[in-house]
Design an enzyme around this catalytic site. Structure first.
Site, mmCIF file in Angstrom:
data_model
loop_
_atom_site.group_PDB
_atom_site.id
_atom_site.type_symbol
_atom_site.label_atom_id
_atom_site.label_comp_id
_atom_site.label_asym_id
_atom_site.label_seq_id
_atom_site.Cartn_x
_atom_site.Cartn_y
_atom_site.Cartn_z
ATOM 1 N N GLU A 86 4.075 -6.509 3.761
ATOM 2 C CA GLU A 86 3.948 -5.842 5.067
ATOM 3 C C GLU A 86 5.139 -6.242 5.941
ATOM 4 O O GLU A 86 5.699 -7.330 5.763
ATOM 5 C CB GLU A 86 2.644 -6.275 5.753
ATOM 6 N N HIS A 134 3.543 2.745 12.451
ATOM 7 C CA HIS A 134 2.581 3.687 13.031
ATOM 8 C C HIS A 134 3.169 4.505 14.182
ATOM 9 O O HIS A 134 2.451 5.248 14.827
ATOM 10 C CB HIS A 134 1.306 2.968 13.522
ATOM 11 N N ASP A 173 6.464 0.626 7.026
ATOM 12 C CA ASP A 173 5.059 0.308 6.700
ATOM 13 C C ASP A 173 4.558 1.260 5.625
ATOM 14 O O ASP A 173 3.942 2.255 5.941
ATOM 15 C CB ASP A 173 4.208 0.397 7.969
ATOM 16 N N HIS A 199 0.843 -1.206 0.000
ATOM 17 C CA HIS A 199 0.000 0.000 0.000
ATOM 18 C C HIS A 199 0.873 1.249 0.000
ATOM 19 O O HIS A 199 1.960 1.263 0.570
ATOM 20 C CB HIS A 199 -0.979 -0.004 1.178
ATOM 21 N N GLU A 240 -5.115 1.541 2.453
ATOM 22 C CA GLU A 240 -5.028 0.292 3.228
ATOM 23 C C GLU A 240 -5.267 0.575 4.697
ATOM 24 O O GLU A 240 -5.968 -0.162 5.386
ATOM 25 C CB GLU A 240 -3.650 -0.356 3.038
ATOM 26 N N GLU A 241 -4.652 1.659 5.168
ATOM 27 C CA GLU A 241 -4.661 1.928 6.610
ATOM 28 C C GLU A 241 -6.046 2.287 7.139
ATOM 29 O O GLU A 241 -6.261 2.313 8.339
ATOM 30 C CB GLU A 241 -3.682 3.080 6.941
ATOM 31 N N ASP A 249 -0.293 4.268 1.082
ATOM 32 C CA ASP A 249 -0.658 5.231 2.125
ATOM 33 C C ASP A 249 0.078 4.949 3.429
ATOM 34 O O ASP A 249 0.538 3.826 3.683
ATOM 35 C CB ASP A 249 -2.176 5.265 2.357
#
Ligand SMILES: [Zn+2]
Length: 387
Positions: A167, A361, A107, A75, A139-140, A77
């Site tokens: 991932e 994150h 990530d 992803h 995705e997030e 984002d």
């Protein structure tokens, strides 16, 4: 592995980090850069714009047309940086002590960068099996991009057979994760004076009946845990995370909303819960509420439904990744990814990528340079399976 490919991956990562592709914002500038890069090396690329037009999925193919290709997916984002204590600009990559820092390094732009560098490496060779890159948006916030992309691939009749979702797993092979389904159930009742509860419809009280039903379902799910379940806990779970409603002690509550989630270990559990809730609403809650007010209602809004990745006995993706990483075992993890969607679309899917979910994150997110190197090495090994 060619040292050049690693240096190339690192240079690409530097560029990717500089695009602040937080899920709420556009990813188009990043996608344009990737399209340019891939078209220059002869890849065939198509974009799939989001409904709002501010985002896009990217799908690229190198090598022959036809089915049976290998997809490298990630992803584009990243999660927000607001309120986090970053020691440097999150969107300017920098190196320190063998690590590369920046939002998205682990990530999961590190994997995107490695995939692009690998695509360049194979672009000069004649492939017998297609290599695809699938870069998604959103995705997030619920895997919305990947969902749309699976529909687009079906429309275009593109049928890859293997998907590797990069991932951050520290390059461990992950063959399963639970699903993550998120919902908000909104109750609208009828307000009234607290001294006359029978004349109103108390949204909070109906919400509490609903919550009790969820708790009972949670107990039923425990008994349905698969025999050889490897998740912790091994059963599907239901959890209520937030309720809000009502105006004050002496007023019959007119509204109440319940935010809850379910993490199924098998699709049949999710089906069971949905059927049971539908019946509960139709036969009990709604008739009781509407007997007092025709305007009373209860409705469940789907926030996101991320499919689980089912562990399967025969998995081409797992076999391939074992061979190219030298791993001889696979794990399951607690976090959700897009892998379940690829599996649902008919591909053999596995998760394996550089960096640790520990850093995802968080402020001062980083990826170990060695992890990036290992990923480039794995993809170089994968090349042998395409030629
Ligand atoms: Zn991710």
């Amino acid at each position: 592995m060619s040292a050049n490919t690693f240096e190339e991956a690192r240079a690409i990562l530097d560029k990717l980090i500089a695009f602040p592709t937080i899920s709420s914002d556009s990813n188009v500038a990043l996608v344009d850069y990737v399209v340019d890069y891939l078209e220059q090396i002869g890849a065939r690329v198509f974009l799939q714009p989001s409904e709002c037009g501010e985002k896009a999925n990217l799908f690229a193919t190198i090598g022959p047309e036809g089915d049976g290709g290998i997809v490298l997916s990630g992803h584009t984002d990243v999660v927000p940086v607001e309120g986090q204590d970053w020691v440097s600009d999150p969107f300017k990559m920098f190196e320190k002590d063998g690590r590369l820092y920046g939002r998205g390094t682990c990530d999961m732009k590190g994997f995107l960068a490695c995939s692009m560098a690998m695509a360049r490496e194979v672009s000069t060779q004649s492939l017998v099996r297609p290599l695809h890159l699938a870069f998604t948006y959103d995705e997030e916030v619920g895997c919305f991009g990947a969902k749309a992309l699976m529909e687009e691939l079906a429309r275009r009749n593109i049928k890859p057979s293997v998907a590797i979702i990069g991932e951050p797993t520290q390059m461990r092979v992950i063959e399963g994760h639970k699903g993550c389904y998120e919902y908000t159930t909104n109750f609208i009742g009828l307000e009234g004076h607290g001294s006359q509860p029978d004349l109103g419809v108390n949204a909070i009280q109906y919400a509490s009946k609903f919550i009790n039903h969820l708790v009972e379902l949670g107990e039923k799910l425990k008994a349905r845990a698969p025999q050889d379940g490897r998740f912790d806990p091994p059963w599907s779970t239901i959890q209520v995370g937030k309720i809000s409603g009502g105006a004050g002690r002496n007023i019959i509550a007119g509204t109440c909303s319940v935010e809850w989630e379910m993490r199924p270990v098998q699709p049949s559990d999710a089906t069971l819960v949905k059927k049971s809730l539908d019946a509960f609403f139709d036969r009990e809650l709604l008739p009781q509420m509407k007997a007092v007010s025709a305007f009373a209602s209860a409705e469940t809004v789907v926030v996101g439904e991320i499919e689980g990745l089912q562990v399967v006995a025969q998995s081409e993706a797992r076999e391939i990744v074992y061979k190219v990483t030298g791993a001889n075992g696979a794990d399951v993890v607690a976090f959700g990814t897009e892998a379940g969607l690829f599996q649902e679309a008919g591909m053999s899917a596995v998760i394996c990528g550089p960096g640790s979910i520990e850093q995802a994150h968080k402020p001062n997110e980083f990826i170990e340079i060695d992890q990036l190197r290992n990923c480039v090495e794995m993809l170089s090994q994968l090349r042998a399976r395409l030629i």
